[in-house]
Design an enzyme around this catalytic site. Structure first.
Site, PDB file in Angstrom:
ATOM      1  CD  GLU A  96    -101.243  10.907  -5.553  1.00 41.21           C
ATOM      2  OE1 GLU A  96    -101.196  11.900  -4.796  1.00 41.21           O
ATOM      3  OE2 GLU A  96    -101.869  10.894  -6.623  1.00 41.21           O
ATOM      4  CB  CYS A 109    -106.190   2.241  -9.004  1.00 41.09           C
ATOM      5  SG  CYS A 109    -105.287   3.103 -10.312  1.00 41.09           S
ATOM      6  CB  CYS A 116     -95.275   8.778 -16.050  1.00 41.88           C
ATOM      7  SG  CYS A 116     -95.718   7.782 -17.496  1.00 41.88           S
ATOM      8  CB  CYS A 120    -100.553  11.020 -21.782  1.00 45.20           C
ATOM      9  SG  CYS A 120     -99.945   9.424 -22.371  1.00 45.20           S
ATOM     10  CB  CYS A 123    -102.123  11.576 -17.896  1.00 40.29           C
ATOM     11  SG  CYS A 123    -101.690  10.557 -16.463  1.00 40.29           S
ATOM     12  N   GLY A 167     -97.316   5.917 -13.759  1.00 47.31           N
ATOM     13  CA  GLY A 167     -96.305   5.192 -14.522  1.00 47.31           C
ATOM     14  C   GLY A 167     -96.869   4.350 -15.652  1.00 47.31           C
ATOM     15  CD  GLU A 168     -96.894   1.922 -20.458  1.00 47.68           C
ATOM     16  OE1 GLU A 168     -97.040   0.682 -20.354  1.00 47.68           O
ATOM     17  OE2 GLU A 168     -97.803   2.669 -20.871  1.00 47.68           O
ATOM     18  CB  SER A 222    -104.148   4.288 -22.288  1.00 49.28           C
ATOM     19  OG  SER A 222    -104.585   5.559 -21.939  1.00 49.28           O
ATOM     20  CG  LEU A 223    -107.191   3.559 -28.983  1.00 49.48           C
ATOM     21  CD1 LEU A 223    -105.871   2.976 -29.458  1.00 49.48           C
ATOM     22  CD2 LEU A 223    -108.363   2.754 -29.543  1.00 49.48           C
ATOM     23  CG  HIS A 224    -107.204   8.025 -24.467  1.00 55.12           C
ATOM     24  ND1 HIS A 224    -108.246   7.564 -23.689  1.00 55.12           N
ATOM     25  CD2 HIS A 224    -106.067   7.745 -23.779  1.00 55.12           C
ATOM     26  CE1 HIS A 224    -107.765   7.035 -22.575  1.00 55.12           C
ATOM     27  NE2 HIS A 224    -106.462   7.130 -22.606  1.00 55.12           N
ATOM     28  CB  CYS A 341    -109.231   7.706 -14.954  1.00 55.60           C
ATOM     29  SG  CYS A 341    -108.284   7.189 -16.385  1.00 55.60           S
TER      30      CYS A 341
END
Length: 350
Positions: A96, A109, A116, A120, A123, A167-168, A222-224, A341
């Protein structure tokens, strides 16, 4: 299937390799440069489009090489004008990508992997298996297709690209960097590095490699959460890439590139939305020049997280600003079509 195993993916070849192939075919090497221009500057999707080549050469190319083009499989339009696309790859896999139109910018994006390998908890993509990495040309094609969509629907070209889809990116390092080269090169799409942001969950070793490679694009983390206990809960990758390891990698990256970083921080209700959390984040922000994007949580069917209350987010933001941290509150786009997101996950069948 648009190709066979006998055909070489022509976009997997760099220009010197392509020239060698043309020499082996007893064709002048300048023809290779023409083909390379068609592939990367003009985004040709078939050899037939290459009108300054002879019919015989076009036939020879189509018999021996494949252009593994990405196709738009489906598009959904959000109430806020965001467009989510499912893209079909040459082997039938689906990823996507999203067009996010705003008054001052048009952002694509894009995805870097089919699924992935990270898990997480907030996600949707993290609940999918990783099937494979995308090739550089498959990432490039997403940009081209979304740019065409922006021009067709909003009469404006893309201005920004974010590697924040499925994905990363740093676990597909070589292909991501090659795609950025083709997007930014004068003999490619000629976009500015400063308009490109790569987002990572924080793979310390690869962040250091970005520094060694002297990359010019923007880096987002991507901390969070800014303590290991909480981050371990929602991002299992933190168990192998602790905040201390991330801190060291970011210091190294900044020493090599002098590029500030962006921290992405989803504010979850009753999880990481207190002033103590903001204090921890402000402390982490002292390590390298940075800014913080506070992001709304976008619900997914697999998890029970809830977005923090508006007054909590405002208080969080005000605390960070009071500590001298540049802070923005990002409102979600495309939530009604699962394009926001953290919501990307292929639901349709191949």
């Amino acid at each position: 299937m648009l190709t066979t195993t006998k055909k070489t993916d022509i976009r997997s070849l760099d220009l010197p390799q392509l020239q060698q192939h043309f020499t082996a075919m007893q064709e002048p090497s300048y023809r290779a440069k023409q083909v390379y221009q068609w592939l990367w500057e003009k985004s040709a999707r078939t050899f037939e489009e290459m009108s300054n080549l002879s019919k015989d050469l076009r036939k020879k190319l189509s018999e021996n090489y494949a252009i593994n083009v990405v196709e738009v499989n489906n598009s959904q339009f959000s109430n806020d004008h965001t467009i989510k696309n499912t893209f079909k790859l040459y082997d039938g896999n689906i990823v996507e990508g999203v067009l996010i139109p705003m008054d001052e910018r048009m952002t694509a994006c894009v995805s870097s992997q089919v699924g992935c390998s990270l898990t997480c908890k907030f996600c949707a993509t993290g609940y999918m298996d990783r099937k494979r990495n995308l090739n550089a040309d498959e990432i490039y094609d997403q940009v081209v297709l979304i740019d065409q969509q922006a021009k067709k629907n909003y009469n404006a070209p893309l201005t920004n690209i974010v590697y924040m889809g499925m994905g990363e990116p740093l676990l597909n390092y070589a292909n991501v960097l090659k795609s950025i080269d083709r997007i930014t090169a004068p003999d490619g799409l000629n976009m500015s590095y400063k308009r490109i942001t790569v987002s990572t969950a924080g793979i310390a070793k690869m962040i250091k490699k970005l520094g060694d490679d002297g990359v010019k694009f923007n880096l987002a983390i991507s901390l969070h959460a800014a303590n290991d206990k909480k981050r371990n809960e929602i991002m299992p990758i933190n168990e192998q890439n602790s905040l201390k390891a991330l801190e060291e990698a970011l210091k190294y990256y900044f020493s090599k590139t002098k590029n500030p970083v962006t921290y992405e921080y989803i504010v979850f209700n009753h999880f990481n939305d207190e002033i103590e959390d903001a204090m921890e984040l402000a402390k982490f922000c002292k390590h390298v020049p940075c800014k913080v994007n506070l992001i709304e949580y976008n619900p997914i069917q697999f998890a029970d997280f809830v977005n923090a209350e508006g007054d909590k987010i405002d208080a969080f933001s005000n605390y960070l600003k009071g500590q001298g941290v540049t802070t923005n509150i990002r409102r979600s786009r495309g939530k009604d079509i699962d394009a926001a997101c953290g919501q990307l996950a292929v639901k349709e069948q191949n």
